[in-house]
Design a protein around this motif. Structure first.
Motif, PDB file in Angstrom:
ATOM      1  N   LEU A   1      15.435  23.464  -8.264  1.00  0.00           N
ATOM      2  CA  LEU A   1      15.842  22.315  -9.065  1.00  0.00           C
ATOM      3  C   LEU A   1      16.093  22.677 -10.522  1.00  0.00           C
ATOM      4  N   ASP A   2      15.220  23.506 -11.098  1.00  0.00           N
ATOM      5  CA  ASP A   2      15.340  23.822 -12.519  1.00  0.00           C
ATOM      6  C   ASP A   2      16.588  24.645 -12.834  1.00  0.00           C
ATOM      7  N   SER A   3      17.168  25.299 -11.818  1.00  0.00           N
ATOM      8  CA  SER A   3      18.337  26.142 -12.063  1.00  0.00           C
ATOM      9  C   SER A   3      19.615  25.546 -11.489  1.00  0.00           C
ATOM     10  N   THR A   4      19.551  24.296 -11.036  1.00  0.00           N
ATOM     11  CA  THR A   4      20.698  23.675 -10.371  1.00  0.00           C
ATOM     12  C   THR A   4      21.289  22.556 -11.214  1.00  0.00           C
ATOM     13  N   LEU A   5      22.611  22.562 -11.353  1.00  0.00           N
ATOM     14  CA  LEU A   5      23.325  21.447 -11.950  1.00  0.00           C
ATOM     15  C   LEU A   5      23.669  20.455 -10.849  1.00  0.00           C
ATOM     16  N   ILE A   6      23.283  19.195 -11.040  1.00  0.00           N
ATOM     17  CA  ILE A   6      23.551  18.148 -10.050  1.00  0.00           C
ATOM     18  C   ILE A   6      24.575  17.185 -10.630  1.00  0.00           C
TER      19      ILE A   6
ATOM     20  N   GLY B   1      17.171  11.053  -3.508  1.00  0.00           N
ATOM     21  CA  GLY B   1      15.847  11.529  -3.875  1.00  0.00           C
ATOM     22  C   GLY B   1      15.344  12.620  -2.949  1.00  0.00           C
ATOM     23  N   LYS B   2      15.620  12.505  -1.656  1.00  0.00           N
ATOM     24  CA  LYS B   2      15.209  13.543  -0.691  1.00  0.00           C
ATOM     25  C   LYS B   2      15.944  14.849  -0.954  1.00  0.00           C
ATOM     26  N   ILE B   3      17.227  14.754  -1.334  1.00  0.00           N
ATOM     27  CA  ILE B   3      17.999  15.959  -1.632  1.00  0.00           C
ATOM     28  C   ILE B   3      17.425  16.664  -2.858  1.00  0.00           C
ATOM     29  N   VAL B   4      17.082  15.889  -3.868  1.00  0.00           N
ATOM     30  CA  VAL B   4      16.456  16.468  -5.060  1.00  0.00           C
ATOM     31  C   VAL B   4      15.122  17.112  -4.688  1.00  0.00           C
ATOM     32  N   ASP B   5      14.363  16.457  -3.819  1.00  0.00           N
ATOM     33  CA  ASP B   5      13.089  17.032  -3.365  1.00  0.00           C
ATOM     34  C   ASP B   5      13.305  18.345  -2.620  1.00  0.00           C
ATOM     35  N   ASP B   6      14.380  18.423  -1.820  1.00  0.00           N
ATOM     36  CA  ASP B   6      14.690  19.671  -1.125  1.00  0.00           C
ATOM     37  C   ASP B   6      14.875  20.812  -2.122  1.00  0.00           C
ATOM     38  N   LEU B   7      15.604  20.535  -3.196  1.00  0.00           N
ATOM     39  CA  LEU B   7      15.821  21.557  -4.218  1.00  0.00           C
ATOM     40  C   LEU B   7      14.520  21.941  -4.904  1.00  0.00           C
ATOM     41  N   GLU B   8      13.694  20.941  -5.174  1.00  0.00           N
ATOM     42  CA  GLU B   8      12.426  21.213  -5.851  1.00  0.00           C
ATOM     43  C   GLU B   8      11.493  22.027  -4.959  1.00  0.00           C
ATOM     44  N   THR B   9      11.455  21.694  -3.663  1.00  0.00           N
ATOM     45  CA  THR B   9      10.610  22.424  -2.727  1.00  0.00           C
ATOM     46  C   THR B   9      10.998  23.896  -2.653  1.00  0.00           C
TER      47      THR B   9
ATOM     48  N   PRO C   1      30.482   5.726 -10.464  1.00  0.00           N
ATOM     49  CA  PRO C   1      29.342   6.423 -11.056  1.00  0.00           C
ATOM     50  C   PRO C   1      29.701   7.876 -11.376  1.00  0.00           C
ATOM     51  N   LEU C   2      29.169   8.373 -12.455  1.00  0.00           N
ATOM     52  CA  LEU C   2      29.253   9.798 -12.784  1.00  0.00           C
ATOM     53  C   LEU C   2      28.017  10.157 -13.587  1.00  0.00           C
ATOM     54  N   ILE C   3      27.134  10.901 -12.968  1.00  0.00           N
ATOM     55  CA  ILE C   3      25.883  11.343 -13.602  1.00  0.00           C
ATOM     56  C   ILE C   3      25.804  12.854 -13.453  1.00  0.00           C
ATOM     57  N   ILE C   4      25.559  13.551 -14.542  1.00  0.00           N
ATOM     58  CA  ILE C   4      25.385  15.001 -14.490  1.00  0.00           C
ATOM     59  C   ILE C   4      24.005  15.339 -15.022  1.00  0.00           C
ATOM     60  N   ARG C   5      23.210  15.916 -14.150  1.00  0.00           N
ATOM     61  CA  ARG C   5      21.850  16.335 -14.512  1.00  0.00           C
ATOM     62  C   ARG C   5      21.876  17.847 -14.674  1.00  0.00           C
ATOM     63  N   PHE C   6      21.533  18.311 -15.865  1.00  0.00           N
ATOM     64  CA  PHE C   6      21.678  19.718 -16.204  1.00  0.00           C
ATOM     65  C   PHE C   6      20.520  20.555 -15.673  1.00  0.00           C
ATOM     66  N   PRO C   7      20.733  21.866 -15.502  1.00  0.00           N
ATOM     67  CA  PRO C   7      19.600  22.763 -15.258  1.00  0.00           C
ATOM     68  C   PRO C   7      18.623  22.697 -16.422  1.00  0.00           C
ATOM     69  N   LYS C   8      17.418  23.124 -16.181  1.00  0.00           N
ATOM     70  CA  LYS C   8      16.346  22.959 -17.171  1.00  0.00           C
ATOM     71  C   LYS C   8      16.695  23.591 -18.504  1.00  0.00           C
ATOM     72  N   ASN C   9      17.365  24.754 -18.486  1.00  0.00           N
ATOM     73  CA  ASN C   9      17.639  25.440 -19.754  1.00  0.00           C
ATOM     74  C   ASN C   9      18.709  24.738 -20.581  1.00  0.00           C
TER      75      ASN C   9
ATOM     76  N   ALA D   1      19.801  10.242 -14.214  1.00  0.00           N
ATOM     77  CA  ALA D   1      20.476   9.808 -15.442  1.00  0.00           C
ATOM     78  C   ALA D   1      19.608  10.073 -16.668  1.00  0.00           C
ATOM     79  N   ARG D   2      18.294   9.855 -16.533  1.00  0.00           N
ATOM     80  CA  ARG D   2      17.404  10.071 -17.662  1.00  0.00           C
ATOM     81  C   ARG D   2      17.341  11.540 -18.060  1.00  0.00           C
ATOM     82  N   ARG D   3      17.493  12.422 -17.084  1.00  0.00           N
ATOM     83  CA  ARG D   3      17.405  13.862 -17.350  1.00  0.00           C
ATOM     84  C   ARG D   3      18.767  14.499 -17.633  1.00  0.00           C
ATOM     85  N   GLY D   4      19.809  13.686 -17.643  1.00  0.00           N
ATOM     86  CA  GLY D   4      21.142  14.235 -17.861  1.00  0.00           C
ATOM     87  C   GLY D   4      21.993  13.288 -18.675  1.00  0.00           C
ATOM     88  N   VAL D   5      23.248  13.147 -18.275  1.00  0.00           N
ATOM     89  CA  VAL D   5      24.188  12.281 -18.970  1.00  0.00           C
ATOM     90  C   VAL D   5      24.790  11.310 -17.967  1.00  0.00           C
ATOM     91  N   ASN D   6      24.778  10.040 -18.311  1.00  0.00           N
ATOM     92  CA  ASN D   6      25.347   8.982 -17.478  1.00  0.00           C
ATOM     93  C   ASN D   6      26.670   8.547 -18.112  1.00  0.00           C
TER      94      ASN D   6
END
Length: 258
Positions: free
Chosen positions: A200-205, A188-196, A235-243, A26-31
């Motif tokens: 993560l930086d190119s994925t919209l969640i 959190g584990k799913i996000v870690d999978d993307l980061e590994t 709940p509806l949270i959209i976390r954007f790609p880094k760009n 939520a902090r990195r996107g829109v809640n």
């Protein structure tokens, strides 16, 4: 997220449960704090999420006795036509491919429900870690650099509420909250999978709820009969790609991860 009340996320001000992983997204996107489902039932709600239409349009009005018609166009089908690999990882028999919701997915991993048939088995489920493991193996086995669309369905907050340890002990007085805390940890584990995998930086969640839970309010213990806020707000949270993150304002009322 199946059966998660929006007011049970700490980024929405809840003191009943701590959801640090969802708070971080939520902090990195829109809640979106006013999101509502179209219908407080799993299969019809997911049919609406995947088609962008209401039950009178897509034709799915209940669990178990309806099937999404093939003439309906799903998000997976649209993205597939634009070159996306599509995969789904499902946590409950209520979303089995036999109900038509698998349309457009190259991979539809819904577990083995060979012993499940009929309405009496619609509650058959597999836990969030098992669903995440299936996604992780698929992600690791991907070849090529093309885009993908993955739907990961986490069913644990649905009744009965039996969270694994340590959440069972930590939330002994509120096992529903314990299920949400466990689900948050798996997010959190799913996000870690993307980061590994350096994705993560190119994925919209998009974190999307299908419906809430009555918890005894208005005389409804679970969901599906009434349309009060307890079961309709999701709940509806959209976390954007880094760009795109610079375009997302800091949402008010979020809390730091514990």
């Amino acid at each position: 997220l199946d059966t998660v009340r929006a007011d049970h996320l700490s980024c929405n001000g809840s003191t009943k449960v701590s959801t640090p992983q969802l708070d971080r997204l939520a902090r990195r996107g829109v809640n979106f704090t006013r999101a509502r489902t179209s219908v407080p039932l799993t299969l019809p709600a997911h049919a609406s999420i995947m088609t962008g239409s209401y039950p009178p349009v897509h034709g799915v009005r209940d669990n178990g006795s309806y099937r999404l018609p093939e003439e309906q166009s799903t998000l997976a089908e649209v993205l597939g036509r634009h070159g996306y690999a599509t995969a789904a990882f499902i946590g409950a028999f209520v979303l089995d491919r036999s109900f038509g919701i698998a349309q457009g997915f190259d991979t539809y991993d819904a577990g083995d429900w060979s012993d499940a048939s009929g309405l009496q088995n619609l509650a058959a489920e597999r836990n969030a870690d098992t669903v995440r493991d299936a996604f992780s193996k698929w992600l690791q086995g991907r070849t090529g650099e093309g885009p993908f669309f993955a739907w990961i369905h986490l069913y644990d907050p649905h009744a009965p509420y039996v969270p694994p340890q340590p959440f069972r002990t930590r939330y002994a007085d509120n096992p529903y909250a314990g299920e949400i805390a466990y689900t948050d940890a798996v997010v959190g584990k799913i996000v870690d999978d993307l980061e590994t995998r350096k994705l993560l930086d190119s994925t919209l969640i998009a974190v999307v709820g299908d419906h809430g839970e009555g918890l005894g309010e208005h005389g409804e213990l679970t969901h599906g009969y009434f349309v009060y806020r307890s079961t309709m707000r999701v709940p509806l949270i959209i976390r954007f790609p880094k760009n795109l993150q610079q375009l997302a304002p800091d949402p008010p009322g979020t809390v730091s991860a514990a």
